[in-house]
Design an enzyme around this catalytic site. Structure first.
Site, short mmCIF file in Angstrom:
data_model
loop_
_atom_site.label_atom_id
_atom_site.label_comp_id
_atom_site.label_asym_id
_atom_site.label_seq_id
_atom_site.Cartn_x
_atom_site.Cartn_y
_atom_site.Cartn_z
N VAL A 151 0.91 -1.25 0.00
CA VAL A 151 -0.16 -0.12 0.07
C VAL A 151 0.87 1.21 0.05
O VAL A 151 1.72 1.44 0.81
CB VAL A 151 -1.09 0.11 1.30
CG1 VAL A 151 -1.69 1.27 1.21
CG2 VAL A 151 -1.77 -1.17 1.48
N GLU A 152 0.93 2.07 -1.05
CA GLU A 152 1.43 3.46 -1.16
C GLU A 152 0.90 4.36 -0.45
O GLU A 152 -0.22 4.54 -0.63
CB GLU A 152 1.92 3.49 -2.59
CG GLU A 152 2.91 2.79 -3.44
CD GLU A 152 2.82 3.04 -4.68
OE1 GLU A 152 4.03 2.88 -5.11
OE2 GLU A 152 1.92 3.22 -5.53
N ILE A 153 1.64 5.06 0.51
CA ILE A 153 1.03 6.10 1.23
C ILE A 153 1.52 7.44 0.80
O ILE A 153 3.01 7.60 0.62
CB ILE A 153 1.45 6.15 2.85
CG1 ILE A 153 1.20 4.50 3.18
CG2 ILE A 153 0.63 7.01 3.70
CD1 ILE A 153 -0.14 4.24 3.48
#
Ligand SMILES: NC(=O)c1ccc[n+]([C@@H]2O[C@H](COP(=O)([O-])OP(=O)(O)OC[C@H]3O[C@@H](n4cnc5c(N)ncnc54)[C@H](O)[C@@H]3O)[C@@H](O)[C@H]2O)c1
Length: 317
Positions: A151-153
């Site tokens: 999951v890219e934040i």
């Protein structure tokens, strides 16, 4: 503390993100435009969870308890009024996202965190018209969202550090691997890396260097095999930086540099050949083969996920 999650948009990504939270014990409410779409989401989650149950030996009681954590409503206010964390997963149309954010401003809790699953919009563009920048963040899940760990934040310059910390913690708690971007960049990280590779794959196909199947095998049996556990930067260290200096100097000048989509993709799209969803893309598919392939893909991802989790647990012992 984050307890209640709301997911807006119950499509491909919304459903699988909701499932990821529900199996970790969170109470999740999914919202979409009508009951029919919500029913489709319910069916999709049931099928996904049944496959996982079969592959990892989850019993019926656990499966039902996971499913019971998910609530469905076509009423947006109902979905978000108790939510501590809201994930927007509606289509990639900026005006639709702006319109939704405007509604959210009026009905969500004053301290609710809002996350977008956008794959292309910079967070500054998402927030052009909204006033809740300090509690806005991007959480970019990968398809299938209930199986792929990354999951890219992405944070806005005004996003509070506590919001970033709470988000990273939450994403870790659902068993995912978050990464934090230090600054905004189109395509974030994983899709930039993936697009760079795919540009070259389609160039090799155009130049008839090998068949599509063999080009795919070059990755799944080669770098792709390594990539599940060693990333490109570590691979450079393992291979020797002197070796990689020579590889770059000898190979980089010969790589494709085009900035538009590959010709074959543009031609096939024009003919309505969109891949599995239309039955033909680079490869041919009948309906049976599509569901077989998706099932096989998900079963393999579940096995790989299990293996990665075991390795992670060993490392943290
Ligand atoms: N599909 C992917 O592989 C993928 C991967 C990563 C990120 N994303 C991003 O995730 C987001 C969602 O993509 P998707 O593929 O799940 O789309 P999708 O079309 O499968 O689902 C979107 C859902 O949102 C619903 N919707 C539209 N407007 C709404 C509104 N105002 N309120 C509530 N529901 C609404 C639609 O009815 C639909 O069910 C997009 O921003 C996309 O770029 C997609």
């Amino acid at each position: 503390m984050i307890k209640n999650i709301a997911i807006i948009g119950s499509g491909v990504m919304g459903s699988s993100i909701a499932q990821s939270f529900a199996v970790s014990g969170y109470s999740v409410t999914i919202n979409d435009l009508n009951e029919e779409l919500l029913q489709k989401s319910k069916n999709r989650i049931f099928e996904n969870l049944s496959l996982i149950a079969k592959e990892v030996g989850l019993d019926e009681e656990q499966k039902q308890s996971n499913l019971a954590n998910i609530h469905y409503t076509a009423d947006l206010e109902e979905a978000v009024k108790e939510a501590d964390f809201i994930i927007e997963a509606i289509p990639e149309v900026i005006e639709w996202k702006w319109e939704l954010y405007e509604k959210l401003e009026r009905i969500m809790k004053v301290d609710a965190i809002v996350a977008s699953n956008t794959s292309t919009f910079p967070i500054s563009r998402l927030m052009e018209k909204a006033s809740f920048r300090e509690r806005m963040i991007i959480t970019h899940f990968f398809n299938p969202g209930h199986l792929v760990p990354l999951v890219e934040i992405v944070k806005h310059p005004q996003t509070k550090e506590t919001v970033v910390d709470v988000t990273l913690d939450l994403i870790r708690k659902i068993g995912k691997s978050p990464i934090l971007l230090k600054k905004e960049i189109p395509g974030f990280i994983a899709n930039r890396l993936q697009t760079a590779l795919m540009r070259e794959a389609f160039y090799l196909l155009k130049e008839d260097v090998a068949s599509a199947r063999d080009i795919d095998t070059a990755i799944t049996a080669g770098p792709g095999f390594r990539w599940a556990f060693t990333g490109p930067i570590e691979i450079a260290d393992f291979g020797g930086l002197d070796t990689w200096q020579r590889v770059f100097e000898n190979v980089a000048p010969n790589l494709d540099q085009s900035v538009e989509a590959p010709e074959i993709i543009r031609e096939l799209v024009e003919q309505g050949k969109l891949g599995t969803k239309s039955g033909e893309g680079i490869y041919q598919y009948d309906e049976m083969l599509v569901s077989q392939k998706l099932n096989e893909r998900d079963r393999n991802f579940i096995k790989l996920g299990k293996m990665k989790l075991e390795v992670l647990l060993q490392q943290t012992k």
